[in-house]
Write a protein that holds these residues in place. Structure first.
Motif, PDB file in Angstrom:
ATOM      1  N   LEU A   1       0.832  -1.204   0.000  1.00  0.00           N
ATOM      2  CA  LEU A   1       0.000   0.000   0.000  1.00  0.00           C
ATOM      3  C   LEU A   1       0.869   1.257   0.000  1.00  0.00           C
ATOM      4  N   ARG A   2       1.932   1.216   0.782  1.00  0.00           N
ATOM      5  CA  ARG A   2       2.852   2.362   0.855  1.00  0.00           C
ATOM      6  C   ARG A   2       3.427   2.679  -0.530  1.00  0.00           C
ATOM      7  N   LEU A   3       3.886   1.661  -1.233  1.00  0.00           N
ATOM      8  CA  LEU A   3       4.476   1.865  -2.555  1.00  0.00           C
ATOM      9  C   LEU A   3       3.455   2.441  -3.531  1.00  0.00           C
ATOM     10  N   ILE A   4       2.238   1.936  -3.478  1.00  0.00           N
ATOM     11  CA  ILE A   4       1.186   2.415  -4.386  1.00  0.00           C
ATOM     12  C   ILE A   4       0.880   3.885  -4.125  1.00  0.00           C
ATOM     13  N   VAL A   5       0.700   4.230  -2.852  1.00  0.00           N
ATOM     14  CA  VAL A   5       0.347   5.612  -2.516  1.00  0.00           C
ATOM     15  C   VAL A   5       1.495   6.560  -2.877  1.00  0.00           C
ATOM     16  N   LEU A   6       2.722   6.193  -2.535  1.00  0.00           N
ATOM     17  CA  LEU A   6       3.862   7.058  -2.840  1.00  0.00           C
ATOM     18  C   LEU A   6       4.064   7.218  -4.348  1.00  0.00           C
ATOM     19  N   ASP A   7       3.695   6.210  -5.100  1.00  0.00           N
ATOM     20  CA  ASP A   7       3.828   6.275  -6.558  1.00  0.00           C
ATOM     21  C   ASP A   7       2.869   7.315  -7.160  1.00  0.00           C
ATOM     22  N   CYS A   8       1.905   7.769  -6.358  1.00  0.00           N
ATOM     23  CA  CYS A   8       0.939   8.778  -6.823  1.00  0.00           C
ATOM     24  C   CYS A   8       1.406  10.198  -6.500  1.00  0.00           C
TER      25      CYS A   8
ATOM     26  N   ARG B   1     -10.785  -1.850   2.187  1.00  0.00           N
ATOM     27  CA  ARG B   1     -10.233  -2.850   3.095  1.00  0.00           C
ATOM     28  C   ARG B   1      -9.563  -3.989   2.337  1.00  0.00           C
ATOM     29  N   PHE B   2      -8.528  -4.550   2.993  1.00  0.00           N
ATOM     30  CA  PHE B   2      -7.772  -5.649   2.389  1.00  0.00           C
ATOM     31  C   PHE B   2      -7.492  -6.724   3.428  1.00  0.00           C
ATOM     32  N   THR B   3      -7.520  -7.972   2.969  1.00  0.00           N
ATOM     33  CA  THR B   3      -7.189  -9.076   3.875  1.00  0.00           C
ATOM     34  C   THR B   3      -6.003  -9.880   3.370  1.00  0.00           C
ATOM     35  N   ASN B   4      -5.473  -9.526   2.177  1.00  0.00           N
ATOM     36  CA  ASN B   4      -4.258 -10.189   1.714  1.00  0.00           C
ATOM     37  C   ASN B   4      -3.572  -9.345   0.639  1.00  0.00           C
ATOM     38  N   VAL B   5      -2.306  -9.587   0.439  1.00  0.00           N
ATOM     39  CA  VAL B   5      -1.497  -8.796  -0.485  1.00  0.00           C
ATOM     40  C   VAL B   5      -1.935  -8.999  -1.932  1.00  0.00           C
ATOM     41  N   ARG B   6      -2.473 -10.168  -2.237  1.00  0.00           N
ATOM     42  CA  ARG B   6      -2.934 -10.462  -3.597  1.00  0.00           C
ATOM     43  C   ARG B   6      -4.031  -9.479  -4.040  1.00  0.00           C
ATOM     44  N   GLU B   7      -4.970  -9.202  -3.125  1.00  0.00           N
ATOM     45  CA  GLU B   7      -6.042  -8.239  -3.415  1.00  0.00           C
ATOM     46  C   GLU B   7      -5.457  -6.879  -3.796  1.00  0.00           C
TER      47      GLU B   7
ATOM     48  N   GLN C   1      -3.847  -6.915  -7.245  1.00  0.00           N
ATOM     49  CA  GLN C   1      -4.876  -6.957  -8.297  1.00  0.00           C
ATOM     50  C   GLN C   1      -5.584  -5.615  -8.460  1.00  0.00           C
ATOM     51  N   LEU C   2      -5.774  -4.904  -7.349  1.00  0.00           N
ATOM     52  CA  LEU C   2      -6.506  -3.637  -7.381  1.00  0.00           C
ATOM     53  C   LEU C   2      -5.610  -2.417  -7.614  1.00  0.00           C
ATOM     54  N   LYS C   3      -4.329  -2.627  -7.794  1.00  0.00           N
ATOM     55  CA  LYS C   3      -3.377  -1.516  -7.889  1.00  0.00           C
ATOM     56  C   LYS C   3      -3.826  -0.402  -8.851  1.00  0.00           C
ATOM     57  N   PRO C   4      -4.205  -0.694 -10.094  1.00  0.00           N
ATOM     58  CA  PRO C   4      -4.632   0.389 -10.992  1.00  0.00           C
ATOM     59  C   PRO C   4      -5.869   1.134 -10.466  1.00  0.00           C
ATOM     60  N   LEU C   5      -6.792   0.380  -9.887  1.00  0.00           N
ATOM     61  CA  LEU C   5      -8.002   0.984  -9.344  1.00  0.00           C
ATOM     62  C   LEU C   5      -7.689   1.851  -8.119  1.00  0.00           C
ATOM     63  N   LEU C   6      -6.803   1.359  -7.250  1.00  0.00           N
ATOM     64  CA  LEU C   6      -6.407   2.131  -6.066  1.00  0.00           C
ATOM     65  C   LEU C   6      -5.771   3.455  -6.479  1.00  0.00           C
ATOM     66  N   LYS C   7      -4.907   3.401  -7.490  1.00  0.00           N
ATOM     67  CA  LYS C   7      -4.284   4.636  -7.978  1.00  0.00           C
ATOM     68  C   LYS C   7      -5.337   5.593  -8.529  1.00  0.00           C
TER      69      LYS C   7
END
Length: 198
Positions: A27-34, A95-101, A104-110
């Motif tokens: 999550l940290r990497l995704i947010v910082l990438d924005c 919410r997340f319960t595993n790293v796989r989720e 998979q959602l990385k583009p959507l989260l961004k």
């Protein structure tokens, strides 16, 4: 580039995590990438745009989450933004319960993060319910009518402090518990303090 944005003062949060460590790092990497700025607020990693809070990473026993401060203003076309409780007005979680989720959602989260940044750039604000729109527990209403100084002190509190008291009193299911909470909080209110202030 993303690693350059990491704030060393926040590193300890991720290294001390006993659960959700892989999820938090992702999550940290995704947010910082924005392109957001990483700071520590309320003991959690918080990400800001021009000093305005955009998103927070936090953990619970059953899940970890991204909390969007103005999530109520986001489109949520995918239906993944969750209102924590009925009393939360602006914030929304994913919410997340595993790293796989998360992967998979990385583009959507961004996309959600970029939308939250645009909401901030546009100066949009969440319209909060006024304290007068919240139900007042009968036991507290009785005390306000009985003790004018209490009503004056309560009316002088900030709207956020008023809401906190009203919600706290109303959460109790039994009248006896509500009465006890009101009695316990009266000195705080009379001293102009919020529910959890000393």
């Amino acid at each position: 580039m993303t690693k350059d944005r990491m704030n060393p003062e926040v590193d300890f949060y991720f290294s001390k995590a006993q659960t959700w460590q892989n999820e938090l790092e992702q999550l940290r990497l995704i947010v910082l990438d924005c392109g957001l700025t990483e700071v520590l607020k309320w003991g959690s990693p918080c990400y800001t745009f021009q000093r305005s809070n955009i998103v927070l990473i936090h953990v619970f026993k059953e899940y970890c989450a991204l909390l969007f401060f103005k999530g109520a203003l986001l489109q949520n076309a995918d239906g993944i933004l969750i209102q924590q409780t009925e009393n939360v007005q602006g914030g929304r979680q994913i919410r997340f319960t595993n790293v796989r989720e998360i992967i998979q959602l990385k583009p959507l989260l961004k996309a959600y993060i970029y939308e939250a940044i645009e909401v901030e750039k546009a100066g949009l604000t969440v319209k909060f319910k006024k304290s007068t729109e919240f139900a007042i527990a009968e036991e507290f209403q009785h005390r306000l009518a009985e003790i004018p100084a209490l009503k004056t002190a309560f009316d002088a509190l900030t709207p956020g402090r008023q809401r906190a008291y009203l919600l706290y009193f109303a959460q109790a299911k039994q009248s006896r518990t509500r009465e006890s909470r009101v009695e316990k909080c009266m000195p705080q209110i009379l001293n102009g303090k919020g529910l959890n202030e000393e």
